[in-house]
Write a protein that holds these residues in place. Structure first.
Motif, PDB file in Angstrom:
ATOM      1  N   GLU A  13     -26.742 -96.171-148.884  1.00  0.00           N
ATOM      2  CA  GLU A  13     -28.074 -97.211-149.115  1.00  0.00           C
ATOM      3  C   GLU A  13     -29.247 -96.163-148.649  1.00  0.00           C
ATOM      4  O   GLU A  13     -29.274 -95.935-148.387  1.00  0.00           O
ATOM      5  CB  GLU A  13     -28.295 -98.365-148.233  1.00  0.00           C
ATOM      6  CG  GLU A  13     -27.117 -99.491-148.618  1.00  0.00           C
ATOM      7  CD  GLU A  13     -25.644 -99.124-147.264  1.00  0.00           C
ATOM      8  OE1 GLU A  13     -24.398 -99.931-147.500  1.00  0.00           O
ATOM      9  OE2 GLU A  13     -26.159 -97.973-147.137  1.00  0.00           O
ATOM     10  N   SER A  14     -30.491 -96.178-149.359  1.00  0.00           N
ATOM     11  CA  SER A  14     -31.188 -95.833-149.016  1.00  0.00           C
ATOM     12  C   SER A  14     -32.667 -96.598-149.704  1.00  0.00           C
ATOM     13  O   SER A  14     -32.285 -97.624-150.039  1.00  0.00           O
ATOM     14  CB  SER A  14     -31.648 -94.739-150.129  1.00  0.00           C
ATOM     15  OG  SER A  14     -31.795 -94.904-151.284  1.00  0.00           O
ATOM     16  N   GLY A  15     -33.529 -95.776-148.803  1.00  0.00           N
ATOM     17  CA  GLY A  15     -35.040 -96.772-149.245  1.00  0.00           C
ATOM     18  C   GLY A  15     -35.463 -98.421-148.520  1.00  0.00           C
ATOM     19  O   GLY A  15     -36.709 -99.296-148.702  1.00  0.00           O
ATOM     20  N   GLY A  16     -35.096 -98.189-147.120  1.00  0.00           N
ATOM     21  CA  GLY A  16     -35.397 -99.163-145.929  1.00  0.00           C
ATOM     22  C   GLY A  16     -36.459 -98.723-145.706  1.00  0.00           C
ATOM     23  O   GLY A  16     -37.320 -97.848-145.313  1.00  0.00           O
ATOM     24  N   GLY A  17     -36.808 -99.830-144.404  1.00  0.00           N
ATOM     25  CA  GLY A  17     -38.124 -99.158-143.782  1.00  0.00           C
ATOM     26  C   GLY A  17     -38.986-100.468-143.345  1.00  0.00           C
ATOM     27  O   GLY A  17     -38.240-101.526-143.323  1.00  0.00           O
ATOM     28  N   LEU A  18     -40.203-100.673-142.993  1.00  0.00           N
ATOM     29  CA  LEU A  18     -40.779-101.690-142.117  1.00  0.00           C
ATOM     30  C   LEU A  18     -41.664-101.706-143.476  1.00  0.00           C
ATOM     31  O   LEU A  18     -42.458-100.704-144.038  1.00  0.00           O
ATOM     32  CB  LEU A  18     -41.610-100.855-140.993  1.00  0.00           C
ATOM     33  CG  LEU A  18     -43.117-101.983-140.601  1.00  0.00           C
ATOM     34  CD1 LEU A  18     -42.243-102.543-140.174  1.00  0.00           C
ATOM     35  CD2 LEU A  18     -43.790-100.759-139.303  1.00  0.00           C
TER      36      LEU A  18
END
Length: 125
Positions: free
Chosen positions: A6-11
């Motif tokens: 998975e990629s693209g997560g964050g705050l």
């Protein structure tokens, strides 16, 4: 063995948007059923959305209807979860599962044989 990432997560601030992507090595995701699940601190993992190989979508969480969508990017060989109007209660680790067959009627993780490590999505001001 399929390696799922998975990629693209964050705050992101409340009301904002974020897209998380699911990629897998060695397979073409267009032929597979992909499920997005999430687990918030202190809570059990819950199903969010599923897309099968015919691109039929199944929602498992009423609270994301109208805000989250799932789609395929075949050029990138990813399945994306587009999240908008995010709320603090969407804060969780988001997981992508890869399987075959139709999306389960209920939020069951049993059809998904391969999983990513998860990615953190935090909604806070």
């Amino acid at each position: 063995q399929v390696h799922v990432v998975e990629s693209g997560g964050g705050l992101v601030q409340p009301g904002g948007s974020l897209r998380v992507s699911c990629a897998a090595s060695g397979i073409t995701l267009d032929y597979y059923t992909i499920g997005w699940f999430r687990q918030a601190p202190g809570k059990e993992r819950e199903g969010v959305l599923c897309i099968d190989s015919s691109d039929h979508n199944t929602y498992y969480t009423d609270s994301v209807k109208g805000r989250f969508t799932i789609s395929r990017d075949n050029a990138k060989n990813t399945v994306d979860l587009q999240m908008s109007s995010l709320k603090p209660e969407d804060t969780a680790v988001y997981y992508c599962g890869v399987g075959v067959g139709p999306c389960p009627t209920g939020p069951s993780a049993e059809v998904f044989a391969s999983w990513g490590q998860g990615i953190q999505v935090t909604v806070a001001s």
